[in-house]
Write a protein that holds these residues in place. Structure first.
Motif, short mmCIF file in Angstrom:
data_model
loop_
_atom_site.label_atom_id
_atom_site.label_comp_id
_atom_site.label_asym_id
_atom_site.label_seq_id
_atom_site.Cartn_x
_atom_site.Cartn_y
_atom_site.Cartn_z
N GLY A 12 -56.95 14.41 101.61
CA GLY A 12 -55.26 14.42 101.29
C GLY A 12 -54.54 13.24 100.25
N VAL A 13 -54.16 13.29 99.34
CA VAL A 13 -53.67 12.43 98.72
C VAL A 13 -52.34 12.55 98.65
CG1 VAL A 13 -54.38 11.36 96.49
CG2 VAL A 13 -55.47 12.26 97.26
N GLY A 14 -52.03 12.45 99.84
CA GLY A 14 -50.46 12.15 100.21
C GLY A 14 -49.51 10.24 100.01
N LEU A 15 -48.52 10.61 101.08
CA LEU A 15 -48.06 9.45 101.04
C LEU A 15 -48.71 8.16 101.22
CD1 LEU A 15 -45.31 7.69 101.44
CD2 LEU A 15 -45.53 8.25 103.74
N TYR A 36 -59.37 14.23 97.28
CA TYR A 36 -60.55 15.82 97.99
C TYR A 36 -58.60 16.16 98.42
CZ TYR A 36 -61.96 19.70 100.81
OH TYR A 36 -61.29 21.39 101.34
N VAL A 73 -54.60 13.97 106.86
CA VAL A 73 -54.18 15.15 106.15
C VAL A 73 -53.65 14.84 107.04
CG1 VAL A 73 -56.32 15.69 104.73
CG2 VAL A 73 -56.09 16.06 106.59
N ALA A 77 -54.96 19.90 110.67
CA ALA A 77 -56.61 19.59 109.45
C ALA A 77 -57.28 18.74 109.71
CB ALA A 77 -55.40 20.00 108.33
N ALA A 98 -55.96 9.58 108.97
CA ALA A 98 -54.97 7.74 109.53
C ALA A 98 -53.97 8.89 110.12
CB ALA A 98 -54.41 7.85 107.96
N SER A 100 -51.67 10.39 112.95
CA SER A 100 -50.50 10.07 114.58
C SER A 100 -51.14 9.82 115.42
CB SER A 100 -49.49 10.35 113.91
OG SER A 100 -49.23 10.09 112.37
N HIS A 124 -54.81 4.41 112.72
CA HIS A 124 -53.05 4.91 112.19
C HIS A 124 -52.58 3.82 111.67
CE1 HIS A 124 -49.37 6.31 114.41
NE2 HIS A 124 -49.06 6.53 112.97
N ALA A 127 -47.28 2.97 109.47
CA ALA A 127 -46.12 2.50 108.12
C ALA A 127 -46.21 4.42 107.34
CB ALA A 127 -46.98 1.80 107.11
N THR A 129 -42.55 6.96 105.95
CA THR A 129 -41.72 7.58 105.53
C THR A 129 -41.50 8.18 105.43
OG1 THR A 129 -41.86 7.98 102.87
CG2 THR A 129 -41.54 5.09 103.01
N MET A 236 -46.28 18.09 109.15
CA MET A 236 -47.06 17.12 109.56
C MET A 236 -46.12 16.73 110.96
SD MET A 236 -46.94 12.78 108.32
CE MET A 236 -45.97 12.18 109.39
P1 NAP Z 1 -48.14 13.85 103.41
O1 NAP Z 1 -47.81 12.78 102.61
O2 NAP Z 1 -48.03 15.11 103.45
O3 NAP Z 1 -49.99 14.70 102.34
C1 NAP Z 1 -50.93 15.33 103.28
C2 NAP Z 1 -52.13 15.36 102.29
O4 NAP Z 1 -52.80 16.55 102.41
C3 NAP Z 1 -50.95 16.13 101.23
O5 NAP Z 1 -51.19 15.57 100.05
C4 NAP Z 1 -51.41 17.99 101.39
O6 NAP Z 1 -51.69 18.47 99.95
C5 NAP Z 1 -52.69 17.59 101.59
N1 NAP Z 1 -53.52 18.02 103.04
C6 NAP Z 1 -52.79 18.95 103.89
N2 NAP Z 1 -53.43 20.09 104.44
C7 NAP Z 1 -55.00 20.30 104.07
C8 NAP Z 1 -55.70 20.56 103.94
N3 NAP Z 1 -55.93 21.59 104.53
N4 NAP Z 1 -56.84 20.06 103.34
C9 NAP Z 1 -57.13 19.05 102.47
N5 NAP Z 1 -55.55 18.93 102.31
C10 NAP Z 1 -54.66 18.94 102.95
O7 NAP Z 1 -48.50 12.95 104.60
P2 NAP Z 1 -48.97 11.69 105.29
O8 NAP Z 1 -47.85 11.22 105.35
O9 NAP Z 1 -49.49 10.88 103.89
O10 NAP Z 1 -49.36 12.06 106.54
C11 NAP Z 1 -50.70 11.72 106.33
C12 NAP Z 1 -51.61 11.66 107.50
O11 NAP Z 1 -51.08 10.30 107.85
C13 NAP Z 1 -50.99 12.57 108.84
O12 NAP Z 1 -52.19 13.04 110.05
C14 NAP Z 1 -49.77 12.12 109.52
O13 NAP Z 1 -49.93 12.35 110.77
C15 NAP Z 1 -50.47 10.22 109.27
N6 NAP Z 1 -49.43 9.29 108.97
C16 NAP Z 1 -47.75 9.44 108.65
C17 NAP Z 1 -47.17 8.62 108.59
C18 NAP Z 1 -46.16 8.93 107.62
O14 NAP Z 1 -45.23 8.40 108.59
N7 NAP Z 1 -45.93 9.67 107.16
C19 NAP Z 1 -47.77 7.43 109.17
C20 NAP Z 1 -48.91 7.01 109.84
C21 NAP Z 1 -49.88 7.70 109.39
P3 NAP Z 1 -50.74 19.09 98.89
O15 NAP Z 1 -49.83 17.99 98.69
O16 NAP Z 1 -51.22 20.11 98.27
O17 NAP Z 1 -49.70 19.90 100.22
#
Ligand code: NAP
Length: 311
Positions: A12-15, A36, A73, A77, A98, A100, A124, A127, A129, A236
């Protein structure tokens, strides 16, 4: 500082996952970083931005060489992704996430990992956006912020230490909490505000649709400040609502009672009661202090850019 991983796998190479990888790379505290994920588009963005060295779409190929795995992710998931990675994972590799919400993830990870559950410790990072995906990742997201660890009863001490070192290497301050306490606290200070912001935007949009004269067109600072987080990923936040159902319902009920108190005071024209509610909130808000450092820096930069455009 010592290297925290020779081969880091970010699922899950997102935020969050992307920001962690960028920070560790910038500090030279990680060897190879493998990504991945779900869509090849996002993984390509991650590679192009130098967040990862390479990516794998097949979970077994992704897991084969990892010594540290971070699953970032959406919450629902996380357990399926751990389940897909674990058969090929080397025995000395540790896993964290990571997510929440922590209680269901810790329970599911322990169930999936069975005898190897000591290699998992929940995390967790506090941090974030409203932006998502590898494009949104930034090396200044995590530094100076808190990361909560929620070790389970079966988490090994060495796993806990390695996971702590991982987040500390990204500049975070690490605290520990039981998963259940974590979920109660974050239902109130994170999940409730998001749900309320989404609901507020919908309430105003619905009123607009029912004939108010384009109220949203006049939305200014207060409305935009409060509802910034309603621009966050619905996927999310859907997952968080589902996974932290009971704690979130209790928080929504508490909010409902608080709104109802104000509503009643307004309906009765009870100025003293309105003033008392607002004064209590003002004092609490002043006590908890200012905007977090990363956001404050960004706001200052935006204000500076606006001023120089205006010159
Ligand atoms: P994000 O930017 O949407 O990144 C999540 C990544 O996971 C996306 O690149 C997505 O791929 C990938 N993904 C989704 N479903 C998947 C699956 N079934 N198998 C493999 N990859 C998958 O989200 P994020 O903000 O980084 O959040 C990630 C985690 O951190 C979540 O559990 C969230 O609750 C937690 N978190 C978030 C924050 C926040 O403020 N954003 C803060 C702390 C913790 P695609 O790009 O291809 O859709």
């Amino acid at each position: 500082m010592r290297r925290v991983a020779d081969r880091l796998l970010i699922a899950g190479v997102g935020l969050i996952g992307g920001s962690l990888a960028m920070t560790l790379r910038a500090r030279g505290l990680v060897g190879e970083v493998v990504g991945y994920g779900r869509s090849v588009e996002n993984l390509r963005v991650a590679r192009r931005r130098g967040i990862i060295d390479r990516f794998e779409r097949d979970p077994e190929r992704a897991a084969r060489t990892a010594d540290v795995v971070v699953v970032a992710v959406p919450v629902q998931a996380i357990a399926p992704v751990i389940g897909a990675l674990v058969p090929a994972l080397p025995t000395r590799a540790i896993i964290t996430d990571a997510g929440s919400v922590k209680t269901p993830i810790v329970a599911a990870a322990e169930r999936i990992l069975g005898a190897t559950a000591p290699r998992f410790c929940g995390s967790h990072p506090i941090a974030g956006t409203e932006h998502s995906g590898a494009r949104a990742a930034t090396p200044d997201l995590l530094g100076g912020r808190v990361c909560i660890l929620t070790p389970g009863t079966r988490t090994a001490t060495t796993t806990r230490r390695r996971v702590q070192a991982l987040w500390e290497a990204a500049g975070m301050r690490v605290e520990e909490m039981p998963a259940s306490a974590h979920d109660r606290v974050f239902a109130l200070v994170s999940h409730l505000p998001h749900v309320a912001a989404y609901a507020l935007v919908n309430a105003v949009a619905d009123a607009d649709r029912q004939g108010t004269r384009r109220a949203l067109a006049y939305a200014a600072g207060g409305f935009k400040d409060w509802t910034r987080i309603a621009a966050s990923s619905p996927e999310m936040w859907r997952d968080i609502c589902l996974a932290n159902r009971d704690e979130l319902l209790a928080a929504v009920d508490a909010f409902g009672a608080s709104i109802e108190r104000l509503r009643l005071a307004i309906a009765l024209g009870d100025g003293a009661a309105i003033h008392a509610e607002l004064t209590r909130a003002q004092a609490t808000r002043q006590r908890i202090g200012a905007v977090p450092p990363v956001r404050a820096r960004r706001l200052r930069a935006q204000r500076g850019a606006r001023r120089s455009r205006g010159r």
